[in-house]
Design an enzyme around this catalytic site. Structure first.
Site, PDB file in Angstrom:
ATOM      1  CE1 TYR A 177     -27.440  11.524 -37.947  1.00 28.44           C
ATOM      2  CE2 TYR A 177     -27.894  13.496 -39.226  1.00 28.44           C
ATOM      3  CZ  TYR A 177     -27.061  12.435 -38.914  1.00 28.44           C
ATOM      4  OH  TYR A 177     -25.863  12.279 -39.567  1.00 28.44           O
ATOM      5  CE  LYS A 210      17.212   0.026 -20.434  1.00 26.18           C
ATOM      6  NZ  LYS A 210      16.992   1.275 -21.109  1.00 26.18           N
ATOM      7  CG  ASN A 234      14.092  -1.076 -22.781  1.00 21.04           C
ATOM      8  OD1 ASN A 234      14.611  -1.054 -21.666  1.00 21.04           O
ATOM      9  ND2 ASN A 234      14.616  -0.478 -23.829  1.00 21.04           N
ATOM     10  CB  SER A 260      18.777  -0.104 -25.799  1.00 19.55           C
ATOM     11  OG  SER A 260      19.625   0.968 -26.152  1.00 19.55           O
ATOM     12  CB  THR A 277      -0.907   0.055   1.252  1.00 17.94           C
ATOM     13  OG1 THR A 277      -0.093   0.121   2.412  1.00 17.94           O
ATOM     14  CG2 THR A 277      -1.804  -1.184   1.351  1.00 17.94           C
ATOM     15  CG  HIS A 278       0.414   4.368   1.337  1.00 18.63           C
ATOM     16  ND1 HIS A 278      -0.350   5.509   1.279  1.00 18.63           N
ATOM     17  CD2 HIS A 278      -0.225   3.537   2.214  1.00 18.63           C
ATOM     18  CE1 HIS A 278      -1.402   5.387   2.088  1.00 18.63           C
ATOM     19  NE2 HIS A 278      -1.350   4.198   2.657  1.00 18.63           N
ATOM     20  CD  GLU A 329       8.239   1.255 -21.248  1.00 18.62           C
ATOM     21  OE1 GLU A 329       8.800   2.229 -20.738  1.00 18.62           O
ATOM     22  OE2 GLU A 329       8.787   0.541 -22.108  1.00 18.62           O
TER      23      GLU A 329
HETATM   24  N1  ARG Z   1     -23.269   9.737 -43.021  1.00 23.18           N
HETATM   25  C1  ARG Z   1     -24.328  10.072 -42.106  1.00 23.18           C
HETATM   26  C2  ARG Z   1     -23.899   9.704 -40.683  1.00 23.18           C
HETATM   27  O1  ARG Z   1     -22.974   8.977 -40.513  1.00 23.18           O
HETATM   28  C3  ARG Z   1     -25.580   9.372 -42.474  1.00 23.18           C
HETATM   29  C4  ARG Z   1     -26.796  10.062 -42.015  1.00 23.18           C
HETATM   30  C5  ARG Z   1     -27.027  11.284 -42.796  1.00 23.18           C
HETATM   31  N2  ARG Z   1     -28.279  11.841 -42.435  1.00 23.18           N
HETATM   32  C6  ARG Z   1     -28.583  13.119 -42.746  1.00 23.18           C
HETATM   33  N3  ARG Z   1     -29.711  13.545 -42.355  1.00 23.18           N
HETATM   34  N4  ARG Z   1     -27.763  13.890 -43.404  1.00 23.18           N
HETATM   35  O2  ARG Z   1     -24.505  10.146 -39.725  1.00 23.18           O
END
Ligand code: ARG
Length: 454
Positions: A313, A279, A281, A273, A151-152, A286
């Site tokens: 949308y 080395k 690594n 390296s 811990t720590h 990482e």
């Molecule tokens: N290429 C568009 C997207 O990935 C498709 C939908 C486009 N719709 C629109 N109303 N322009 O979202």
């Protein structure tokens, strides 16, 4: 496709700026899968004649073949994957012009993306299960190896290396649960939501949902085209998983230093390296740690894109995929290589124990020994603390103290104190449920194996 309303063609630079083909082309096969279900439904509901639907489906199959054979060269001038496929379909089969009946790209893109994400998450789920199996196998392989628990970053108490691996089993199985949640949240069918409000045509959303193996159609068309929660659910899962990966990698990088030196990384997973011949690594670890930032960034990227977006949308949503692909590719490769590395990792039992013997990690054991002799814990803590201080000043370890010296500092000590003073015995006696005791670790290995069987 929308030239009816416009007098002028879209400017070339606007096309370049708005196209998403470079990003969404990888979903081509899923887009066709969605279209096949849609056209089948159009045929079954009478919106298309059965033979029309069949011809369109046949055309779609042809396009699919072209894509699989690498013969389909999509064009940016057609904006995105959806328009490219529809345009090619219509070239092959003029009836393709009927495919977009009762569909918008808004419900289409949501469907296609969910299908694509579902496929990728299923593969990732298998990879994650392999990682969990490797961790369980390592727990079994290393159960009897004692390492310092920290811990720590200070030596705290000895633990079984098996217990350590099972700690990561717990963390990654929570990730598996989160992955399953993400899979469930994406598994509803957007098809039929249309642009935002549904359709006047008598479509059958249940049918397309069933054909695409979704659990059910989504319940609200507005939410359907606005929603990207199934992506944020994935990103959150991925981010937490990568936090786990980076913490595990950091432990291993530390234990691989010359100062700790108690794990041995497989040669084939390390790099040398160009200048320093000695080395070896831990670059894989990482890089896995280093890739965490991108995955976290992709979560934040999407959250910021969504913040304040109006229902429903908005074109901003097209920006949802770049980060999703980046994160899917990164997480899959990280989980895969981590499993392969862990499977071959060895522990140097002697060096792990040697590190412990220099320290005072049995101090709690001595205090608990005194509790069993009736000493109140606070008093026991004080006595052992004082003894530790004295030992540090006099540069002597607990293991080097004679029984007489024990007695001088702790009058309640009997001969039996000496035998409880080994790291192995200490681990063995931490037999509480979920503790590091060998019996407990065995029990947890069994539980882990059962979980993996389900
Ligand atoms: N290429 C568009 C997207 O990935 C498709 C939908 C486009 N719709 C629109 N109303 N322009 O979202």
């Amino acid at each position: 496709m929308w030239h009816g309303r416009f007098k002028k063609e879209m400017a070339e630079e606007v096309l370049d700026f708005t196209q998403s083909l470079d990003i969404d082309w990888r979903m081509a096969e899923c887009d066709i899968q969605g279209s096949l279900a849609h056209v089948k439904m159009l045929g079954a509901t009478g919106l298309l004649k059965e033979d029309e639907a069949e011809k369109i489906a046949l055309g779609l199959e042809k396009v699919l073949e072209e894509i699989k054979a690498g013969k389909f060269i999509p064009s940016k001038s057609l904006e995105d994957v959806h328009m490219n496929i529809e345009a090619r379909l219509t070239e092959i089969e003029p009836l393709g012009a009927k495919l977009h009946t009762a569909r918008s790209r808004n419900d289409q893109v949501a469907t296609t993306t969910r299908l694509y994400l579902r496929e990728r998450l299923k593969t990732l789920r298998d990879e994650l299960k392999i990682l969990l199996r490797v961790l369980t196998a390592n727990a079994e392989r290393h159960i009897n190896i004692i390492i310092p628990g920290y811990t720590h970053m200070q030596q705290a108490q000895p633990i079984s290396m098996g217990h350590y691996w099972l700690a990561w089993f717990e963390a990654f199985s929570r990730d598996l649960d989160r992955l399953d949640f993400a899979l469930k949240s994406l598994n509803e069918s957007p098809l039929g939501a249309g642009a935002l409000a549904g359709s006047t045509l008598p479509i059958d959303r249940e049918m397309t949902s069933r054909l695409l193996d979704f659990d059910c159609p989504t319940r609200n068309s507005l939410d359907t085209v606005a929603n990207r929660d199934y992506m944020t659910d994935y990103h959150y899962f991925a981010s937490v998983l990568m936090i786990h990966v980076s913490r595990l990698c950091n432990d291993l990088i530390t234990w691989n230093t010359q100062e700790f030196a108690f794990i041995i990384l497989p040669d084939e997973f390390c790099t040398g390296s160009s200048m320093m011949p000695q080395k070896k690594n831990p670059d894989v670890l990482e890089l896995a740690r280093g890739k965490t930032g991108q995955v976290l960034g992709n979560l934040i990227d999407l959250l910021i894109t969504l913040k304040g977006l109006p229902m429903t949308y908005n074109r901003d949503l097209q920006e949802d995929k770049r980060g999703l692909w980046s994160s899917l590719d990164t997480v899959e490769s990280v989980v895969r290589i981590l499993s392969a590395l862990l499977e071959k990792l060895e522990v140097d039992e002697r060096l792990a124990l040697a590190g412990l013997e220099k320290g005072y990690s049995l101090a709690t054991d001595v205090a608990e020994y005194l509790v069993m002799k009736g000493v109140p814990f606070r008093e026991a803590h004080l006595k052992v603390g004082k003894l530790t201080g004295w030992c540090i000043e006099n540069k002597i370890s607990f293991a080097e103290l004679t029984f007489e010296q024990w007695r001088e500092h702790i009058s309640e000590a009997d001969e039996d104190i000496l035998k409880s003073l080994s790291p192995r015995e200490s681990v063995n006696r931490r037999n509480t449920y979920g503790g590091t005791g060998f019996k407990q670790v065995e029990k947890q290995i069994k539980i882990a194996k059962e979980k993996m069987r389900d």
